[in-house]
Design an enzyme around this catalytic site. Structure first.
Site, PDB file in Angstrom:
ATOM      1  N   ASP A  17      -9.873 -43.650 -31.966  1.00  0.00           N
ATOM      2  CA  ASP A  17      -9.066 -42.456 -32.212  1.00  0.00           C
ATOM      3  C   ASP A  17      -9.706 -41.170 -31.720  1.00  0.00           C
ATOM      4  OD1 ASP A  17      -7.024 -43.879 -33.423  1.00  0.00           O
ATOM      5  OD2 ASP A  17      -7.992 -43.807 -35.380  1.00  0.00           O
ATOM      6  N   CYS A  18     -10.972 -41.206 -31.378  1.00  0.00           N
ATOM      7  CA  CYS A  18     -11.633 -39.971 -30.933  1.00  0.00           C
ATOM      8  C   CYS A  18     -12.800 -40.333 -30.032  1.00  0.00           C
ATOM      9  CB  CYS A  18     -12.115 -39.151 -32.127  1.00  0.00           C
ATOM     10  SG  CYS A  18     -13.440 -39.948 -33.061  1.00  0.00           S
ATOM     11  N   CYS A 388     -17.673 -34.839 -36.484  1.00  0.00           N
ATOM     12  CA  CYS A 388     -16.401 -35.337 -35.941  1.00  0.00           C
ATOM     13  C   CYS A 388     -15.629 -34.251 -35.201  1.00  0.00           C
ATOM     14  CB  CYS A 388     -15.535 -35.908 -37.059  1.00  0.00           C
ATOM     15  SG  CYS A 388     -16.052 -37.549 -37.585  1.00  0.00           S
ATOM     16  N   ASP A 430      -4.828 -25.711   3.938  1.00  0.00           N
ATOM     17  CA  ASP A 430      -4.399 -26.188   5.243  1.00  0.00           C
ATOM     18  C   ASP A 430      -3.054 -25.512   5.547  1.00  0.00           C
ATOM     19  OD1 ASP A 430      -4.079 -27.917   7.560  1.00  0.00           O
ATOM     20  OD2 ASP A 430      -2.612 -28.989   6.349  1.00  0.00           O
ATOM     21  N   THR A 432      -0.272 -26.694   8.116  1.00  0.00           N
ATOM     22  CA  THR A 432       0.870 -27.589   8.327  1.00  0.00           C
ATOM     23  C   THR A 432       1.014 -28.572   7.175  1.00  0.00           C
ATOM     24  OG1 THR A 432       0.524 -27.421  10.714  1.00  0.00           O
ATOM     25  CG2 THR A 432       1.932 -29.205   9.931  1.00  0.00           C
ATOM     26  N   ASP A 710     -14.626 -30.540 -43.553  1.00  0.00           N
ATOM     27  CA  ASP A 710     -14.809 -31.380 -42.370  1.00  0.00           C
ATOM     28  C   ASP A 710     -13.466 -31.880 -41.854  1.00  0.00           C
ATOM     29  OD1 ASP A 710     -16.462 -33.089 -40.519  1.00  0.00           O
ATOM     30  OD2 ASP A 710     -15.352 -34.628 -41.593  1.00  0.00           O
TER      31      ASP A 710
END
Length: 751
Positions: A17-18, A388, A430, A432, A710
């Protein structure tokens, strides 16, 4: 280079999940003997590594991942099923219907489950029910009985967390959020704070659930892309149509696309004229008119009339599959900031544990303070110190940016590219096919001595992919010119092409190539310069040493090119045009766009210009052709236009699918917004922790506030990162780089 006897393996890992989850999987397998090149992709739920099976078997790799609580299955195999029980943390076994999707694209066939159907959801509901029951006991029975109820609720809810912490410790990863939770909740029980311990376990489950929801939300962008391609197609066989699986289509087959249907494969229209909505693929809101010969993307929607489409790419190579693959592979290119935070967190976690230990023992031993009070504060400090929110701050923002970019046709190959794009000071275009449409038209054909110039030029350019060559062939076709057969055709990069026609070598090239070949007379030079002064590109046709004639072509700038140049200047970025075209034609285009230019450049010259610009600056190169590939690779960030060649797309660090020059400043705005989001996330994570660190040591806040802080930081960081999913790259922002950046860079270049 892999050692002999090693091979690459790939698995699908569920329950991540993380970024911390991905780090745990990486840490569990990279310590095994014979394992190299470990790559864990969070959004793609993929584990890829090189393995020497004489030292470690694939079963041992899988067991190492399962031991730390994640589900794993070989690529293409059926995902593992959950074994049930609300006390299992998500990832202990893959617990959700989303795991039933094939490996690639992820979760294309099944929608993600409701939150309560996942094991994290069951953990949340279970711990919530236990806490509520304990509070009910507290209201009805004595304090002593209620205390045991809270102890029981804590132990049941903490069991899967502690088991996972132990597994991590066995895998030599002792400093994890699970270990901090186990120590904090267990310590709270030890000092008699059972009610707070039960609340902490519940709030931890809330935070874990929210992380799971956030990761699913971030994956939704990839899932939505994967679902764009229809499952079936109407295949034409002997004049009749029959329904077949879209992924079974082969190159060369013809499919029927009815109004309202999605195109089942990348292909070329062979019959019919209709408007096609390509917004699901490129983000382009205006339907594009498709006629015979036009290209169509898989996943785009036929809006008006029946089209017959010849398949040109297999299912695994179509535009949608490439986008999904690019977005997934982008995770492997982690941003430098993310790598720094990962390294920091490895030091940070042990430091937090050490600080908590000092808080627990120093005041009682040195100053005679109460052991219980300072142990309580130390336990709260453990929860506050959980990294976390900090660890997820970068990958959450990067994943959201990649998804948002893909939805608008802006692809970037990873966090490192996003970070580099945010620092860009110069953009080299660029001409063209990038600043211009790449569809030049023949405006003048000037034969010498009655030579059939157009026919010979078309013979040389037969099968050419360069826009000038295609324009010559198109003019020959519209004039019904008989094109002679040719042999031994070859391109002369940046200068022209040649082939053998009628036993003699015929060359179609620039005045520069003609001069090198000794066939450019003063009269031809004057004629060429007169045409070039009108903004036209001139090619000369000659056989042996005999000039046969001139062909002039003109390519108009894209409608949004001038506005894109304006936007870049407002953002403090210096634009410049690099072209192999002649100086007069380049000046005509550059003058209308208000951009500096360098003309007459060969592919190697473009690389030299990019390297010269890159001294003390950050350079982005935008191009679409084979000739641009070296410059794209040499740039800090190379961007390929979507209509470009496969070589350019593979070489580039990023791509623009809509062929809009205006998407270049949009891509830079997205990158800058992502880096600003990351800085905000880091500030939120560290700021909240800093505040509650002080209040905890002072005894103002306790355990449940600590875990709430947290969890709150993780939620705030995640929600802030998800804001990027709604980012509009076309919306001009107020934030601009200091104008002195551009001014000083231009001054240095002029000096």
């Amino acid at each position: 280079m892999a050692n002999p006897g090693t091979s690459q393996h790939e698995w699908r890992v569920t329950g991540m999940d993380c970024g911390a989850c991905a780090g745990k999987v990486r840490g569990a397998v990279e310590r095994l003997p014979g394992v190299e090149g470990v790559d864990v992709a969070l959004m793609a739920e993929r584990l890829r590594l090189t393995l020497d099976e004489s030292r470690t078997s694939t079963d041992r790799v899988e067991n190492a991942v399962r031991a730390i609580g994640f589900g794993i299955s070989a690529k293409g195999a059926a995902p593992e099923k959950p074994k049930g029980g609300f006390v299992l943390p998500d990832g202990a076994f893959p617990a959700a219907p989303e795991d039933d999707a094939p490996t690639a694209p992820p979760a294309a066939d099944a929608p993600p489950p409701a939150w309560y159907a996942t094991s994290k959801g069951r953990l949340l509901l279970g711990t919530g029910a236990l806490l509520a029951a304990a509070w009910a006991v507290h209201l009805v029975f004595s304090e002593q009985v209620a205390q045991w109820a809270f102890v029981l609720a804590t132990l049941i809810g903490l069991f899967p967390v502690a088991r996972r912490a132990l597994a991590m410790a066995r895998a030599r990863m002792p400093f994890t959020i699970e270990m901090l939770m186990t120590l904090a909740a267990g310590g709270a029980l030890f000092i008699g704070a059972a009610e707070e311990a039960a609340l902490v376990v519940f709030l931890f489950a809330v935070g874990e659930m929210l992380e799971g929801l956030a990761s699913n939300k971030a994956r939704d962008g990839i899932r939505a892309l994967a679902r764009l391609v229809p499952k079936t197609a109407l295949l034409e066989v002997s004049g009749r149509t029959r329904e077949v699986p879209a992924d079974s289509l082969r190159i060369g087959q013809v499919v029927l696309v009815r109004p309202g249907d999605r195109v089942p494969a990348d292909g070329e229209v062979v019959e019919g004229i209709s408007g096609v909505d390509e917004s699901p693929v490129t983000g382009e809101s205006v339907p594009s008119l498709k006629e015979p010969g036009a290209e169509v993307f898989a996943g785009s929607i036929n809006a008006e009339a029946v089209l017959r489409v010849r398949v040109t790419k297999r299912a695994e190579d179509n535009t949608i599959a490439r986008i999904v693959r690019l977005v997934e592979e982008a995770e492997s290119a982690r941003a430098p900031t993310e790598r720094f935070i990962d390294r920091f967190s490895r030091v940070y976690m042990p430091a937090v544990v050490g600080a908590a230990l000092l808080v627990a023992i120093v005041p009682p031993l040195a100053f005679g303070q109460a052991w219980g009070e300072w142990t309580y504060r130390a336990l709260a400090l453990l929860l506050i110190g959980c990294p976390c929110a900090l660890v997820i701050s970068v990958p959450a923002a990067i994943a959201s940016a990649l998804s948002a970019g893909a939805r608008h046709g802006l692809l970037m190959k990873g966090g490192a590219v996003i970070e580099a794009t945010a620092r860009i000071t110069h953009v080299a275009f660029d001409k063209t096919g990038t600043l211009t449409h790449g569809r030049p038209r023949v405006t003048d054909v000037v034969p010498f001595a009655g030579a059939d110039v157009l026919a010979l030029a078309a013979g040389v350019e037969a099968g050419a992919s360069h826009p000038l060559g295609r324009a010559i062939l198109a003019r020959a076709d519209s004039d019904s010119v008989a094109v002679p057969a040719s042999a031994s055709a070859r391109a002369i990069p940046g200068k022209g092409a040649e082939a053998v026609i009628g036993g003699a070598v015929v060359t179609v090239g620039s005045p520069r190539l003609a001069e090198e070949g000794g066939v450019l007379s003063d009269q031809i030079r004057m004629q060429s310069e007169a045409l070039e002064a009108q903004g036209k590109t001139v090619v000369i046709v000659w056989r042996g040493m005999t000039p046969l004639g001139l062909i002039a072509l003109r390519d108009e700038p894209r409608a949004d090119a001038a506005d894109a140049v304006r936007q870049l200047r407002q953002m403090g970025i210096a634009p410049i045009m690099l072209t192999g075209d002649n100086a007069r034609a380049a000046a005509a285009i550059a003058g209308g766009l208000g951009i500096e230019y360098r003309a007459g450049l060969l592919p190697a010259d473009k690389v030299t210009e990019v390297q010269a610009l890159g001294r003390g600056t950050q350079v982005m190169v935008v191009g679409d052709g084979i000739n641009d590939a070296p410059a794209l690779a040499a740039a800090d960030v190379g961007v390929a236009m979507g209509s470009g060649t496969d070589v350019a797309l593979e070489t580039a660090h990023a791509a623009i699918l809509r062929n809009r020059v205006g998407d270049v400043p949009g891509k830079i705005r997205l990158a800058r917004a992502t880096m600003a989001n990351i800085r905000q996330n880091v500030a939120i994570a560290l700021g909240l922790k800093g505040v509650f660190l002080v209040t905890t040591i002072l005894g103002i806040t306790g355990l449940w506030i600590a875990i709430l802080a947290d969890t709150g930081a993780t939620v705030l960081v995640t929600l802030n990162a998800l804001r990027l999913l709604g980012f509009k790259p076309g919306r001009e922002g107020r934030a601009k780089m200091n104008r002195s950046v551009e001014t000083s860079a231009v001054a240095a270049k002029q000096a």
